[in-house]
Design a protein around this motif. Structure first.
Motif, short mmCIF file in Angstrom:
data_model
loop_
_atom_site.label_atom_id
_atom_site.label_comp_id
_atom_site.label_asym_id
_atom_site.label_seq_id
_atom_site.Cartn_x
_atom_site.Cartn_y
_atom_site.Cartn_z
N SER A 90 3.63 3.84 -1.75
CA SER A 90 4.74 3.75 -2.70
C SER A 90 5.98 3.09 -2.13
O SER A 90 7.02 3.12 -2.75
CB SER A 90 5.09 5.15 -3.20
OG SER A 90 5.50 5.94 -2.11
N SER A 111 -1.02 -0.52 -13.15
CA SER A 111 -0.49 0.85 -13.23
C SER A 111 -0.94 1.53 -14.51
O SER A 111 -1.13 0.88 -15.55
CB SER A 111 1.03 0.82 -13.18
OG SER A 111 1.45 0.41 -11.92
N ASP A 112 -1.11 2.83 -14.43
CA ASP A 112 -1.58 3.61 -15.58
C ASP A 112 -0.66 3.45 -16.79
O ASP A 112 -1.13 3.35 -17.92
CB ASP A 112 -1.71 5.09 -15.21
CG ASP A 112 -2.86 5.34 -14.25
OD1 ASP A 112 -3.79 4.51 -14.21
OD2 ASP A 112 -2.83 6.36 -13.54
N ASP A 126 -8.74 -3.09 -3.98
CA ASP A 126 -7.43 -2.59 -3.55
C ASP A 126 -6.37 -2.58 -4.65
O ASP A 126 -5.52 -1.70 -4.67
CB ASP A 126 -6.89 -3.42 -2.39
CG ASP A 126 -7.68 -3.22 -1.11
OD1 ASP A 126 -8.58 -2.37 -1.10
OD2 ASP A 126 -7.39 -3.92 -0.13
N TYR A 127 -6.37 -3.56 -5.54
CA TYR A 127 -5.28 -3.72 -6.51
C TYR A 127 -5.71 -3.30 -7.91
O TYR A 127 -6.82 -3.59 -8.35
CB TYR A 127 -4.78 -5.17 -6.52
CG TYR A 127 -4.14 -5.55 -5.22
CD1 TYR A 127 -2.79 -5.29 -4.99
CD2 TYR A 127 -4.88 -6.12 -4.20
CE1 TYR A 127 -2.20 -5.60 -3.78
CE2 TYR A 127 -4.30 -6.43 -2.98
CZ TYR A 127 -2.96 -6.17 -2.78
OH TYR A 127 -2.39 -6.46 -1.58
N LYS A 128 -4.80 -2.62 -8.59
CA LYS A 128 -5.04 -2.12 -9.94
C LYS A 128 -3.77 -2.30 -10.76
O LYS A 128 -2.67 -2.45 -10.23
CB LYS A 128 -5.40 -0.62 -9.92
CG LYS A 128 -6.57 -0.26 -9.05
CD LYS A 128 -7.86 -0.76 -9.62
CE LYS A 128 -9.03 -0.38 -8.73
NZ LYS A 128 -10.07 -1.34 -8.68
N LYS A 170 -0.34 -1.85 -8.68
CA LYS A 170 -0.32 -0.90 -7.56
C LYS A 170 -1.48 -1.23 -6.64
O LYS A 170 -2.51 -1.77 -7.05
CB LYS A 170 -0.38 0.54 -8.05
CG LYS A 170 -1.67 0.93 -8.73
CD LYS A 170 -1.64 2.39 -9.15
CE LYS A 170 -2.99 2.76 -9.75
NZ LYS A 170 -3.06 4.16 -10.08
N ARG A 171 -1.25 -0.91 -5.38
CA ARG A 171 -2.30 -1.09 -4.38
C ARG A 171 -2.77 0.29 -3.98
O ARG A 171 -2.04 1.06 -3.35
CB ARG A 171 -1.76 -1.85 -3.17
CG ARG A 171 -2.84 -2.17 -2.17
CD ARG A 171 -2.34 -3.09 -1.09
NE ARG A 171 -3.45 -3.44 -0.21
CZ ARG A 171 -3.33 -4.17 0.87
NH1 ARG A 171 -2.14 -4.66 1.20
NH2 ARG A 171 -4.37 -4.44 1.62
N SER A 172 -3.99 0.60 -4.36
CA SER A 172 -4.50 1.95 -4.14
C SER A 172 -5.29 2.09 -2.84
O SER A 172 -5.49 3.20 -2.36
CB SER A 172 -5.37 2.37 -5.31
OG SER A 172 -6.38 1.42 -5.54
N ASN A 173 -5.75 0.99 -2.29
CA ASN A 173 -6.49 1.01 -1.02
C ASN A 173 -5.88 -0.05 -0.10
O ASN A 173 -5.17 -0.94 -0.54
CB ASN A 173 -7.97 0.66 -1.23
CG ASN A 173 -8.68 1.68 -2.05
OD1 ASN A 173 -8.53 2.87 -1.86
ND2 ASN A 173 -9.49 1.21 -2.99
N TYR A 203 0.86 -1.18 0.00
CA TYR A 203 0.00 0.00 0.00
C TYR A 203 0.90 1.23 0.00
O TYR A 203 1.88 1.31 0.72
CB TYR A 203 -0.90 0.01 1.22
CG TYR A 203 -1.80 1.22 1.28
CD1 TYR A 203 -2.80 1.39 0.33
CD2 TYR A 203 -1.64 2.17 2.26
CE1 TYR A 203 -3.63 2.49 0.38
CE2 TYR A 203 -2.47 3.28 2.32
CZ TYR A 203 -3.46 3.44 1.36
OH TYR A 203 -4.28 4.54 1.40
#
Length: 171
Positions: free
Chosen positions: A59, A118-119, A114-116, A92-95, A57
């Motif tokens: 960076s 990366s852009d 939670d997981y996405k 990436k884990r955004s939450n 979670y």
């Protein structure tokens, strides 16, 4: 719950807990165990070009799976000479949804939130497209997190995704 406090005397469990706090020596010991495993199961590395850690979670890539993957990749390169790299920013884990004491269904839904990807992978997925990847995590409980991360990699062009975890939670 069934093996309450068993982790207190287990060296691997202690190393996993220390690795979660960024202890590089603990990550080194875990990576050595994982490397010995892939020596016995070399097919896991066949045609693998990237190792993707399950992200933390925020960076911070200096603990948990990103640190473990970085050390693990170095061990593989030294032992085999293969040009394998670790990319801690593909996922990436955004939450950070609280998952303790949740069942598999709830954990899966939390992981999907939670997981996405990366852009920069969404824009240009050449890094993973048509590649064989190895997804690395320190511990697996229900498999929800690794399954969601694996699905994200497949959905963005990976040809295959193998999963390697150092330990599994006793339930």
């Amino acid at each position: 719950r069934k093996y309450y406090n068993k982790h207190v005397n287990d060296p691997l469990s202690q190393d996993i807990l220390k690795n979660k706090r960024g202890d590089a020596f603990a990550a080194e010991r875990i990576a050595s165990i994982m490397d010995r495993y892939v020596v016995k199961h070399e097919y896991l590395l066949n045609d693998v070009t990237q190792i993707i850690p399950v992200p933390n979670y925020g960076s911070d890539n200096k603990c948990n799976a990103p640190l473990l993957a970085e050390i693990f990749v170095e061990k593989i390169r030294k032992r085999t000479g293969k040009n394998i790299h670790s990319y801690p920013d593909v996922l990436k884990r955004s939450n950070k949804t609280w998952q303790r004491r949740r069942g598999p269904t709830e954990r899966r839904l939390s992981a999907e939130t939670d997981y996405k990807i990366s852009d920069y992978i969404k824009i240009n997925n050449n890094l993973i497209k048509d590649n064989r990847l190895l997804l690395v995590d320190d511990i697996i409980t229900t498999g929800s997190t690794t399954e969601v991360c694996q699905d994200l990699l497949y959905d963005n062009g990976a040809s295959s995704v193998a999963i390697l975890c150092a330990a599994e939670t006793l339930q």
